[in-house]
Scaffold this motif. Structure first.
Motif, PDB file in Angstrom:
ATOM      1  N   SER A 323       1.007  -1.375  -0.477  1.00 13.67           N
ATOM      2  CA  SER A 323       0.121   0.084  -0.023  1.00 13.67           C
ATOM      3  C   SER A 323       0.590   1.128  -0.224  1.00 13.67           C
ATOM      4  CB  SER A 323      -1.276  -0.098   0.542  1.00 13.67           C
ATOM      5  OG  SER A 323      -0.454   0.433   1.894  1.00 13.67           O
ATOM      6  N   ILE A 327      -0.513   4.931  -1.366  1.00 13.79           N
ATOM      7  CA  ILE A 327      -0.468   6.212  -0.588  1.00 13.79           C
ATOM      8  C   ILE A 327      -0.404   7.064  -0.691  1.00 13.79           C
ATOM      9  CG2 ILE A 327      -0.486   7.280   2.421  1.00 13.79           C
ATOM     10  CD1 ILE A 327      -0.927   3.832   2.993  1.00 13.79           C
ATOM     11  N   LYS A 330      -1.735   9.259  -3.231  1.00 15.50           N
ATOM     12  CA  LYS A 330      -2.999   9.813  -3.690  1.00 15.50           C
ATOM     13  C   LYS A 330      -2.681  10.976  -2.794  1.00 15.50           C
ATOM     14  CE  LYS A 330      -7.523   9.844  -1.872  1.00 15.50           C
ATOM     15  NZ  LYS A 330      -8.391   9.776  -3.115  1.00 15.50           N
ATOM     16  N   SER A 331      -1.907  11.003  -1.603  1.00 12.32           N
ATOM     17  CA  SER A 331      -1.904  12.268  -0.716  1.00 12.32           C
ATOM     18  C   SER A 331      -1.263  13.529  -2.215  1.00 12.32           C
ATOM     19  CB  SER A 331      -0.017  11.809   0.267  1.00 12.32           C
ATOM     20  OG  SER A 331       0.787  11.529  -0.481  1.00 12.32           O
ATOM     21  N   LEU A 358      -7.495  11.272   3.250  1.00 11.28           N
ATOM     22  CA  LEU A 358      -5.787  10.708   2.661  1.00 11.28           C
ATOM     23  C   LEU A 358      -6.487   9.854   4.434  1.00 11.28           C
ATOM     24  CD1 LEU A 358      -3.469   9.997   1.754  1.00 11.28           C
ATOM     25  CD2 LEU A 358      -2.378  11.698   3.460  1.00 11.28           C
ATOM     26  N   VAL A 362      -5.524   5.106   4.181  1.00  8.05           N
ATOM     27  CA  VAL A 362      -5.140   4.467   5.637  1.00  8.05           C
ATOM     28  C   VAL A 362      -6.088   3.473   5.906  1.00  8.05           C
ATOM     29  CG1 VAL A 362      -2.789   4.979   6.723  1.00  8.05           C
ATOM     30  CG2 VAL A 362      -3.327   6.569   4.508  1.00  8.05           C
ATOM     31  N   TRP A 403     -10.348   3.884  -1.064  1.00  8.18           N
ATOM     32  CA  TRP A 403     -10.685   5.222  -0.739  1.00  8.18           C
ATOM     33  C   TRP A 403     -12.317   4.976  -1.129  1.00  8.18           C
ATOM     34  CZ3 TRP A 403      -6.278   4.912  -0.775  1.00  8.18           C
ATOM     35  CH2 TRP A 403      -4.672   5.647  -0.425  1.00  8.18           C
TER      36      TRP A 403
END
Length: 426
Positions: A323, A327, A330-331, A358, A362, A403
């Motif tokens: 992941s 992540i 995505k951030s 975010l 997570v 998400w």
């Protein structure tokens, strides 16, 4: 020291989140400087991408170069994940998922992958300086544009003290700073933001091999995750590349390992699982074996005065479901449009529009990582009578769509996993 150079945004780190964020921001017309401590390419792990990554890369015009160079760089097409536990085998196909979006991606050699993204961010207009390290961060009350004295930002900015490759100091001013430094965690350390992770301290031992796998049943299009035959909290990764090599590693709580050399420890554990021992009987080590300990991390906040933390600089969970890069991307995808608005003078609620969204994904990943180690999720994965709809929802999460709140296993991850695990165990 000379007058500070000035940029709209300074990004610390040229890894995936730094490359993505800088690409998105230069596309909006902002002056972006990326400061990277190392020289690319450099070795790092996190090599098995998730399909959700492809959407973020496409938004930043970075997916086309990936497709173009994948074959020549040895990147392996990936469509899912395979699992093995004491003779049990199962697999998840990411194209059979409940969430819309790409269902395939690549297994990549991260040194080459990161350089590919950084090079293309540079082609789009980002300035990247390698072997430049940020040593200090100070708030600047008023940011005055040196090229246009009538253009000032009353919100101020930040002044960074930087050391170049010769360790010569200089200063850079930015209206906003993004920390994409990964495990370097530059701003968390400088601003005392680090918090201990609530995960046990684990270690990973890993290297690259010529795998010489001859088993016709082995699927190179999937990462193979293997559970130790005696200790279910110990697991192995096997990430094949298209050139016949593979990334192979073992993860366990630190006390499981002794003080032997990394190569000795890695090979010893590979011999302990009969399936891996047979599969990798002809493996040949490429380069040194390596280790990393205590990689899980957390911070007190993901943003502050003129800065935000991206990817691993903010929080890293565990490598078990790959992941980390998702992540990180995505951030960057979340923060870039907010920084664009901020630089235009708009008031931005970074808590509501960055930190909380975010963290929601997570936390979903956290549920399933925790469930893997306490074996709830293992029992779900290896359950023989799986409901097709539920399987597609689980596949979506493992494909990176953590998400997508239309998925009940995202919206209510802990409760749903508990119920599902109980059903599987019954």
């Amino acid at each position: 020291m000379n007058n500070p150079e000035q940029f709209d945004v300074v990004v610390i780190g040229a890894g995936p989140s730094g490359a993505l964020a800088s690409s998105l921001l230069v596309q909006k017309g902002w002056r972006v400087l990326v400061l990277e401590q190392q020289i690319f390419p450099r070795f790092t792990i996190g090599e098995s991408l998730l399909p959700q990554c492809m959407e973020y890369l496409a938004d930043a015009n970075l997916v086309a170069p990936l497709h173009e160079h994948a074959a020549s760089l040895g990147f392996q097409f990936k469509n899912g994940a395979a699992f093995h536990r004491s003779g049990e085998n199962t697999a998840i196909n990411f194209t059979e998922k409940s969430s819309p979006g790409p269902g395939t991606t690549y297994q990549v050699k991260r040194g080459l992958f990161d350089k590919l993204l950084a090079d293309n961010a540079q082609l789009q207009g980002a300035v990247i300086r390698y072997q430049h390290s940020v040593k200090d961060y100070k708030v600047t009350d008023v940011f005055e544009n040196s090229s246009d004295k009538n253009n000032t930002d009353k919100n101020g900015g930040a002044t960074l003290l930087v050391h170049d490759a010769q360790q010569q100091p200089y200063q850079v001013q930015a209206r906003f700073v993004l920390d994409a430094s990964g495990f370097g965690r530059v701003l968390p350390k400088l601003l005392n933001l680090e918090l201990p992770s609530n995960f046990p301290v684990r270690s990973a031992y890993f290297s690259h091999f010529v795998d010489n796998i001859s088993d016709e049943n082995f699927d190179r299009n999937k990462i193979l995750i293997t559970v130790h035959p005696e200790h279910r909290d110990i697991w192995y990764w096997l990430i094949p590349f298209s050139d016949g090599t593979a990334s192979i590693g073992v993860v366990a709580e630190s006390e499981r390992f002794n003080d032997d050399e990394a190569e000795v420890i890695l090979n010893r554990f590979l011999e302990q699982d009969p399936h891996l021992k047979a599969l990798l009987a002809k493996r040949e080590l490429i380069g040194p074996a390596r280790s990393i300990t205590g990689y899980s991390s957390n911070v007190s906040k993901l943003y502050g005065q003129h800065f935000a933390l991206l990817g691993n600089a903010g929080e890293f969970l565990d490598p078990v479901f790959s992941s980390g890069v998702t992540i990180a991307l995505k951030s960057a995808s979340l923060i870039a449009p907010l920084v664009d608005q901020y630089l235009k003078g708009e008031t931005i609620d970074f808590e509501q529009h960055y930190a909380k969204p975010l963290q929601a994904g997570v936390n979903c990943f956290r549920t399933f990582v925790t469930g893997w180690y306490d074996t709830r999720f293992q029992d779900v994965i290896f359950h023989t009578e799986q409901n097709k709809q539920v399987r597609e929802m689980i596949s979506a999460i493992l494909a990176g769509y953590a998400w997508d709140t239309s998925n009940p296993f995202v919206a209510q991850s802990e409760r749903r996993l508990n119920v599902l695990a109980q059903l599987c165990r019954t």
